[in-house]
Write an enzyme that holds these catalytic residues in place. Structure first.
Site, short mmCIF file in Angstrom:
data_model
loop_
_atom_site.label_atom_id
_atom_site.label_comp_id
_atom_site.label_asym_id
_atom_site.label_seq_id
_atom_site.Cartn_x
_atom_site.Cartn_y
_atom_site.Cartn_z
N ASP A 1 -6.57 -2.58 3.10
CA ASP A 1 -7.03 -0.64 3.84
C ASP A 1 -7.23 -1.27 5.31
O ASP A 1 -8.75 -2.02 4.84
CB ASP A 1 -6.58 0.40 3.11
CG ASP A 1 -5.91 1.39 3.81
OD1 ASP A 1 -5.42 1.93 3.46
OD2 ASP A 1 -7.13 1.46 5.06
N ILE A 2 -7.19 -0.65 6.54
CA ILE A 2 -7.60 -1.40 7.76
C ILE A 2 -9.22 -0.07 7.65
O ILE A 2 -10.39 -0.29 8.38
CB ILE A 2 -6.99 -1.16 8.75
CG1 ILE A 2 -7.49 -1.94 9.85
CG2 ILE A 2 -7.06 -0.56 8.83
CD1 ILE A 2 -6.87 -1.96 11.52
N GLU B 1 1.20 8.57 6.43
CA GLU B 1 1.23 8.28 7.83
C GLU B 1 2.33 6.99 8.38
O GLU B 1 2.73 7.32 9.49
CB GLU B 1 0.14 8.38 8.47
CG GLU B 1 -0.53 9.24 8.29
CD GLU B 1 -2.59 9.23 8.82
OE1 GLU B 1 -2.77 8.65 8.94
OE2 GLU B 1 -2.49 10.90 8.95
N VAL B 2 1.72 5.99 7.30
CA VAL B 2 2.89 5.16 8.14
C VAL B 2 3.97 5.03 7.13
O VAL B 2 4.43 5.57 6.12
CB VAL B 2 2.21 3.90 7.42
CG1 VAL B 2 3.28 2.58 7.90
CG2 VAL B 2 0.90 3.90 8.01
N HIS C 1 -1.60 2.39 -2.13
CA HIS C 1 -2.40 2.07 -2.25
C HIS C 1 -2.81 2.07 -3.95
O HIS C 1 -3.17 2.40 -4.76
CB HIS C 1 -3.74 3.53 -1.95
CG HIS C 1 -3.44 4.12 -0.57
ND1 HIS C 1 -3.79 3.60 0.67
CD2 HIS C 1 -2.29 4.89 -0.50
CE1 HIS C 1 -3.41 4.20 1.29
NE2 HIS C 1 -1.84 4.93 0.92
N ASN D 1 1.81 7.91 -1.15
CA ASN D 1 1.63 9.12 -0.41
C ASN D 1 3.02 9.12 0.09
O ASN D 1 4.07 8.39 0.31
CB ASN D 1 0.05 9.33 1.00
CG ASN D 1 -0.79 9.33 0.12
OD1 ASN D 1 -1.38 10.05 -0.45
ND2 ASN D 1 -2.00 8.66 1.00
N HIS E 1 4.16 2.39 0.64
CA HIS E 1 2.80 1.68 0.21
C HIS E 1 2.69 2.04 -0.65
O HIS E 1 2.25 3.67 -0.92
CB HIS E 1 2.16 1.35 1.76
CG HIS E 1 1.66 2.93 2.63
ND1 HIS E 1 2.53 3.10 3.32
CD2 HIS E 1 0.96 3.55 2.72
CE1 HIS E 1 2.33 4.53 4.15
NE2 HIS E 1 1.03 4.46 3.51
P1 AMP Z 1 -0.65 6.88 3.80
O1 AMP Z 1 -1.63 8.31 4.54
O2 AMP Z 1 -0.50 6.68 2.70
O3 AMP Z 1 0.13 6.72 4.76
O4 AMP Z 1 -2.10 5.55 4.20
C1 AMP Z 1 -1.23 4.64 5.64
C2 AMP Z 1 -3.15 4.04 5.60
O5 AMP Z 1 -2.51 2.49 6.10
C3 AMP Z 1 -3.94 4.20 5.95
O6 AMP Z 1 -4.61 4.09 4.31
C4 AMP Z 1 -4.83 3.36 6.54
O7 AMP Z 1 -5.92 3.14 7.13
C5 AMP Z 1 -3.67 2.39 6.63
N1 AMP Z 1 -3.47 1.36 7.49
C6 AMP Z 1 -2.96 1.90 9.47
N2 AMP Z 1 -2.75 0.98 10.04
C7 AMP Z 1 -3.47 -0.15 8.61
C8 AMP Z 1 -3.58 -1.75 9.89
N3 AMP Z 1 -2.84 -2.21 10.85
N4 AMP Z 1 -3.55 -2.36 8.55
C9 AMP Z 1 -4.53 -2.29 7.30
N5 AMP Z 1 -4.46 -0.97 6.90
C10 AMP Z 1 -3.85 0.48 7.57
#
Ligand code: AMP
Length: 125
Positions: free
Chosen positions: A39-40, A105-106, A112, A97, A110
């Protein structure tokens, strides 16, 4: 901004771009079904994301639309990543999530994977 997990898959999402190699990620594992990368913005000493290779918005989408092979392959990949990172002992946490209240958010499924310290109680805030 949390997403609406019922929307159709968006091929422009950031994890789709990582899968296509268009943007970099610190990869830790890859097989036919899954890709794992750091994770970034890590929230634990180990914070790795594991994503399926298929086009699935969320856990809900994946569970209803993925094949048995994709589901088995993804579940096994998540466990393999945790094992390979040396987390089985001492233990770790998985989190997925989903949608607005879940804080997703993505819009590509995914999981975690958190570890590297005692993680306390499950839900905060
Ligand atoms: P969520 O809130 O469950 O959708 O988590 C999205 C996660 O993606 C967050 O923990 C971000 O820090 C992570 N994230 C977003 N962009 C990137 C990226 N380019 N590389 C790695 N992790 C990312």
């Amino acid at each position: 901004m949390p997403i609406d997990a019922t929307l159709p898959y968006d091929d422009g999402n950031i994890f789709a771009r990582i899968l296509r190699g268009e943007i970099p990620a610190r990869r830790v594992y890859e097989d036919d079904f899954a890709l794992a990368f750091h994770d970034i913005a890590p929230q634990a000493p180990v914070h790795v994301l594991v994503i399926p290779k298929g086009r699935y918005v969320s856990w809900d989408d994946f569970a209803s639309a993925a094949s048995e092979a994709e589901i088995a392959g993804f579940v096994r990949a998540v466990a393999t990543v945790a094992r390979d990172l040396g987390l089985v002992p001492p233990g770790y946490r998985l989190l997925a999530n989903v949608g607005g209240d879940g804080g997703q958010e993505v819009p590509h499924l995914h999981v975690h994977l958190f570890g590297g310290r005692s993680l306390g109680r499950m839900v905060a805030g």
